[in-house]
Design an enzyme around this catalytic site. Structure first.
Site, mmCIF file in Angstrom:
data_model
loop_
_atom_site.group_PDB
_atom_site.id
_atom_site.type_symbol
_atom_site.label_atom_id
_atom_site.label_comp_id
_atom_site.label_asym_id
_atom_site.label_seq_id
_atom_site.Cartn_x
_atom_site.Cartn_y
_atom_site.Cartn_z
ATOM 1 N N TYR A 172 -6.441 6.741 3.713
ATOM 2 C CA TYR A 172 -6.628 5.693 2.704
ATOM 3 C C TYR A 172 -5.818 4.451 3.062
ATOM 4 O O TYR A 172 -6.336 3.322 3.060
ATOM 5 C CB TYR A 172 -6.233 6.181 1.306
ATOM 6 C CG TYR A 172 -6.009 5.012 0.369
ATOM 7 C CD1 TYR A 172 -7.096 4.359 -0.208
ATOM 8 C CD2 TYR A 172 -4.729 4.515 0.134
ATOM 9 C CE1 TYR A 172 -6.906 3.253 -1.010
ATOM 10 C CE2 TYR A 172 -4.535 3.401 -0.656
ATOM 11 C CZ TYR A 172 -5.628 2.776 -1.237
ATOM 12 O OH TYR A 172 -5.436 1.669 -2.021
ATOM 13 N N ASP A 220 -9.703 6.151 -3.181
ATOM 14 C CA ASP A 220 -8.579 6.524 -4.035
ATOM 15 C C ASP A 220 -9.105 6.955 -5.396
ATOM 16 O O ASP A 220 -10.320 7.102 -5.590
ATOM 17 C CB ASP A 220 -7.566 5.378 -4.154
ATOM 18 C CG ASP A 220 -8.066 4.229 -5.033
ATOM 19 O OD1 ASP A 220 -9.278 4.171 -5.350
ATOM 20 O OD2 ASP A 220 -7.239 3.383 -5.415
ATOM 21 N N GLU A 225 0.819 -1.203 0.000
ATOM 22 C CA GLU A 225 0.000 0.000 0.000
ATOM 23 C C GLU A 225 0.861 1.265 0.000
ATOM 24 O O GLU A 225 0.527 2.245 -0.668
ATOM 25 C CB GLU A 225 -0.953 0.004 1.199
ATOM 26 C CG GLU A 225 -2.071 -1.015 1.112
ATOM 27 C CD GLU A 225 -2.980 -0.807 -0.092
ATOM 28 O OE1 GLU A 225 -3.080 0.348 -0.575
ATOM 29 O OE2 GLU A 225 -3.579 -1.784 -0.550
#
Length: 341
Positions: free
Chosen positions: A125, A143, A45
């Site tokens: 996020y 996103d 990520e």
């Protein structure tokens, strides 16, 4: 059909599509119990914050091979971490990975959204993605792919971040939050494309207001382009492409990396400053390279010069792509010549 039934139908349609069409990505590996390694989820990520999946996959596999656990990452020197990140850009990500790994090695790995959010380099996020994918916490991600899919689903031309998060929270499947988040992102990345949406392959056309309008690619409207600043600079190569005098960069952008000594400004102003600072002389222009970096377009004039500074093995130090471009100006037949200067 009431709203609850419509929502249930939409969730079922997207998750059925995802179960059949999910991308095969290395950070999606699960163990015998069907669980994901939070460390691999976290690294992926952070990597994908500013890197496309195709390139990110290569960097991910190399990175976790070199640092297979949070303990291995925490124990490694920062310079080794930056070297492994070399060429990927946005090096603050690597520095934050190293800082966060040190904290986790000492305090343990977080298991909640709030815990992840407290770590360096982890925003809303990323915390939502990790907590939903690794721990099944019901947190919706927001996103660019999610924004585009939800904008088209509701025919919202100018979706704000708050609006997108509200819609994502409403649609999130609480039984499969991680799969739902990835399904939305996969749909945006492979089907609901920015310029050429493949609507016939989409499982949500029946519910998609933009598709019903006949002009899905008009949603959302483009965001205003960020202004790009032109930067001119001069670099000095003392040595050759294999062994050269290098300086360690400071600041947040390239901090911790090494590179050729550099001064911002025109040739007329920056080159004399460099020569004086390094007690160098006899500059010879090798060429000019261009490089885009965080809303900046850099034009770098690269000179070879004579000086007595101590040189280092270039391959052993983490360098930015800009410096690799600069060193690439030196042809093999020229290396021996410059080495003798």
């Amino acid at each position: 059909m009431d709203g609850s039934a419509q929502l249930k139908k939409l969730r079922a349609a997207l998750l059925t599509w995802f179960d059949r069409s999910a991308r095969d990505l290395p950070w999606r590996m699960v163990d015998a119990a069907g669980k994901r390694d939070p460390y691999r989820v976290w690294v992926s990520e952070i990597l994908l914050q500013q890197t496309q999946v195709v390139r990110g996959r290569i960097y991910f596999e190399h990175f976790v091979e070199q640092f297979p656990s949070v303990e291995a990452l925490a124990a490694a020197p920062l310079e080794d971490v930056l070297k492994a990140w070399e060429g990927c850009g946005y090096y603050a990500r690597a520095r934050n990975l190293h800082k966060a790994a040190a904290r986790m090695a000492a305090e343990g790995m977080p298991m909640t959204y709030v815990g992840w959010l407290a770590l360096p380099g982890v925003g809303p996020y990323t915390a939502a993605a990790i907590s939903s994918l690794a721990y099944g916490e019901a947190r919706a991600v927001n996103d660019g792919n999610v924004r585009r899919v939800l904008s088209r689903l509701h025919a919202e031309a100018q979706p704000t971040a708050v609006w997108v998060q509200q819609q994502a929270d409403t649609l999130l499947d609480p039984q499969r939050p991680g799969d739902w988040n990835e399904a939305l992102m996969d749909l945006g990345a492979t089907v609901c494309l920015p310029k050429t949406p493949n609507c016939p392959a989409c499982p949500l056309t029946e519910q998609c207001a933009a598709f019903q309008s006949g002009t899905p690619k008009l949603y959302p409207l483009p965001k205003p382009a960020a202004k790009v600043r032109a930067v001119e600079a001069v670099a000095l190569l003392i040595g050759d492409a294999e062994c050269a005098y290098l300086e360690q960069r400071g600041g947040t952008l390239l901090g911790g990396l090494y590179g050729l000594p550099l001064e911002e400004g025109s040739i007329q102003t920056a080159l004399p400053r460099l020569l004086e600072r390094l007690s160098a002389h006899s500059p010879q222009l090798l060429g000019t390279v261009s490089h885009s970096m965080t809303h900046r377009q850099i034009t770098l004039h690269v000179y070879a010069a004579q000086a007595s500074q101590e040189r280092q093995q270039v391959a052993q130090r983490p360098l930015s792509r800009l410096d690799h471009k600069a060193l690439g100006l030196l042809p093999p037949q020229g290396a021996a010549q410059v080495r003798l200067l």
